[in-house]
Design a protein around this motif. Structure first.
Motif, short mmCIF file in Angstrom:
data_model
loop_
_atom_site.label_atom_id
_atom_site.label_comp_id
_atom_site.label_asym_id
_atom_site.label_seq_id
_atom_site.Cartn_x
_atom_site.Cartn_y
_atom_site.Cartn_z
N THR A 1 0.05 3.43 -6.93
CA THR A 1 0.29 4.32 -5.88
C THR A 1 -1.20 5.18 -5.59
N ASP A 2 -1.77 5.23 -4.56
CA ASP A 2 -2.90 5.92 -4.33
C ASP A 2 -2.75 7.56 -4.03
N TYR B 1 -1.14 2.21 5.13
CA TYR B 1 -0.14 2.40 4.02
C TYR B 1 1.30 2.52 4.60
N LYS B 2 1.93 1.73 3.83
CA LYS B 2 3.42 1.57 4.25
C LYS B 2 4.55 2.39 3.96
N ILE C 1 5.08 6.68 1.73
CA ILE C 1 4.70 7.66 1.50
C ILE C 1 5.68 8.49 0.62
N LYS D 1 -4.63 3.41 7.85
CA LYS D 1 -5.37 2.75 6.78
C LYS D 1 -4.52 1.76 6.26
N LEU E 1 -2.88 7.92 7.52
CA LEU E 1 -2.40 7.05 6.19
C LEU E 1 -2.08 5.76 7.01
N LYS E 2 -1.14 5.84 7.81
CA LYS E 2 -0.79 4.52 8.65
C LYS E 2 -1.92 3.75 9.21
N LYS F 1 0.82 -1.10 -0.04
CA LYS F 1 -0.15 0.04 0.19
C LYS F 1 0.98 1.48 0.07
N LYS F 2 0.68 1.79 -0.97
CA LYS F 2 1.85 3.25 -1.29
C LYS F 2 0.84 4.33 -1.55
N ALA F 3 1.28 5.36 -0.85
CA ALA F 3 0.37 6.71 -1.11
C ALA F 3 1.50 7.97 -1.63
#
Length: 349
Positions: free
Chosen positions: A106-107, A163-164, A166, A161, A158-159, A58-60
Motif C-alpha cells: 500500500t502506498d 489507485y483502486k 483508499i 494515478k 489518486l484515482k 494499486k492501494k493507497a
C-alpha cells in the motif's frame, strides 16, 4: 468547486454491478457464501465502482495530519510537537502505518493539512493548527469547507494515478478529543459515553478531557444536522480532511476504508453532509475506543476484524488490505462449476 457542488455529483451505488459480482461468486466452485464478508466486501466494491471486474492492485493510505488547539486544556499525554515528528516518520518507514503499508503493498500519502509546524510531507496546510475549541470555534466554516475539499480533491488525484482503493488514517495530538466532541454532537449521546482515554490518559486526564469537550459543545452550540458546522466548531483539520476523503470516494466512485474511532467519526460527519456517501465506505475493524462499535452501528456497517486495535494512523484500515487481496485472488482466479463439470450448489430454502 464547492462542497455543495461536489456532493451534488454523488449517485447511489450500482445495483446491477453488485448483482453481477454476486453471480460470479455463486458460479465459483466452492460452497455458496462460504467466504462470508470477503464476498460481501467485493460485492459492495462492485457497486461502488460500477463494474464486476474488480482489481485492487494499486492501494493507497491517505493520512491527514493536523494539530488541535484544545491540547492547551491538558487533554493529552504528549505534547503537540509529536504530530510533526510522527507525520514525517511516515515517509521514513519509521511509523507503524508506514511499515504496515510496506508489507501490504500500500502506498502511503501523509498530508499536512494543519500541523502547527512546517513539515516535508504533502503540503495542503490550511492553518498552523486549529484554535482552542473551548474558547470558540476550532475553525471558520470557510476553513472547514477548504479542508473537506482537500480530501475530495485528493481522492480525484489518486484515482487519476490508477489507485483502486483508499484507506484512511490520521495523525494529530488531541484528535480523540475532537472526535469525541463530533460524535457526541452528531449522535446526541452524552460526552462521557463517547470519550475514552486516547493514548493512555490517567483518570484525572480523562476528567479534563470530558470537561473540555462539554465546555466546547456548550460554548459553540454546533448544529447536529449540519456536518460542516459540527466539524468547524468542535472538529479538526484532520477530521474535516478525512470527511472529504469519504465524500471524495462517493464523488469519484472509489472505495474508501474506515480505520478506527477517529476515522469513523469523520465518516459519520460525511454521511451527515451526504447520506449516499455511506454506500462507498468499507469498515475495517472494531477499535478498542469505547464508542467505536456504536459508531459502526450508526453507519450501518460491519467490520471484518476484531483485533482490539486503537493505534490510529490507518493501521486498522491497512490491516484489511491483505484480506481484500485474498478475496480478489479467489474471485478472479478460481474455476467455476462449469469449468470443472460439477453441478452448482443451490441456495438452501
Amino acid at each position: 468547486m464547492t462542497v455543495e457542488q461536489a456532493v451534488s455529483l454523488v449517485t447511489a451505488a450500482d445495483e446491477e454491478a453488485k448483482k453481477a459480482c454476486k453471480r460470479r461468486w455463486d458460479s465459483i466452485a466452492k460452497p455458496l457464501n462460504s467466504l462470508g464478508k470477503l464476498e460481501s466486501y467485493l460485492i459492495k466494491i462492485a457497486g461502488m465502482t460500477g463494474t464486476s471486474a474488480i482489481s485492487l492492485e494499486k492501494k493507497a493510505l491517505v493520512v491527514m495530519c493536523a494539530d488541535n488547539g484544545v491540547v492547551e486544556e491538558g487533554v493529552t499525554q504528549t505534547g503537540q510537537e509529536v504530530t510533526a515528528i510522527v507525520s514525517e516518520n511516515f515517509l521514513k518507514e519509521q511509523a507503524t502505518a508506514s511499515i504496515m503499508c510496506r508489507e501490504t503493498g500500500t502506498d502511503i500519502f501523509p498530508v499536512d493539512i494543519g500541523i502547527a509546524a512546517d513539515t516535508n510531507i504533502i503540503n495542503k496546510k490550511i492553518a498552523y493548527g486549529t484554535r482552542n475549541m473551548t474558547k470558540g470555534p476550532a475553525m471558520t466554516r470557510e476553513e472547514a469547507e477548504k479542508a473537506i475539499m482537500t480530501g475530495i480533491e485528493m481522492v480525484g488525484e489518486l484515482k487519476e494515478k490508477g489507485y483502486k482503493i483508499i484507506a484512511t488514517g490520521e495523525m494529530g495530538i488531541g484528535n480523540t478529543t475532537t472526535s469525541s466532541a463530533v460524535v457526541s454532537v452528531l449522535t446526541g449521546l452524552p460526552v462521557e459515553n463517547v470519550t475514552g482515554r486516547g493514548a493512555g490518559l490517567s483518570t484525572e486526564g480523562l476528567g479534563r478531557k470530558i470537561n473540555a469537550i462539554s465546555r466546547a459543545i456548550k460554548i459553540n452550540r454546533p448544529d447536529p444536522e449540519d456536518g460542516i458546522d459540527v466539524l468547524s466548531k468542535v472538529g479538526g483539520f484532520d477530521l474535516a480532511g478525512l470527511a472529504g476523503v469519504f465524500l471524495g470516494g462517493a464523488v469519484h466512485k472509489v472505495p474508501v476504508v474506515i480505520d478506527g474511532f477517529i476515522s469513523a467519526a469523520a465518516a459519520l460527519a460525511a454521511v451527515r453532509i451526504c447520506p449516499k456517501a455511506r454506500e462507498y465506505m468499507l469498515a475495517s475493524h472494531v477499535s478498542k475506543e469505547p464508542a467505536a462499535a456504536m459508531l459502526l452501528e450508526k453507519l450501518e456497517l460491519e467490520a471484518a476484524l476484531h483485533c482490539d486495535m486503537c493505534l490510529g494512523e490507518g493501521t486498522g484500515a491497512v490491516a484489511l488490505m491483505p484480506l481484500l487481496n485474498l478475496a480478489c485472488a479467489v474471485y478472479n482466479g478460481m474455476s467455476t462449476f462449469q469449468d470443472i463439470n460439477v453441478e452448482e450448489y443451490k441456495p438452501l430454502a
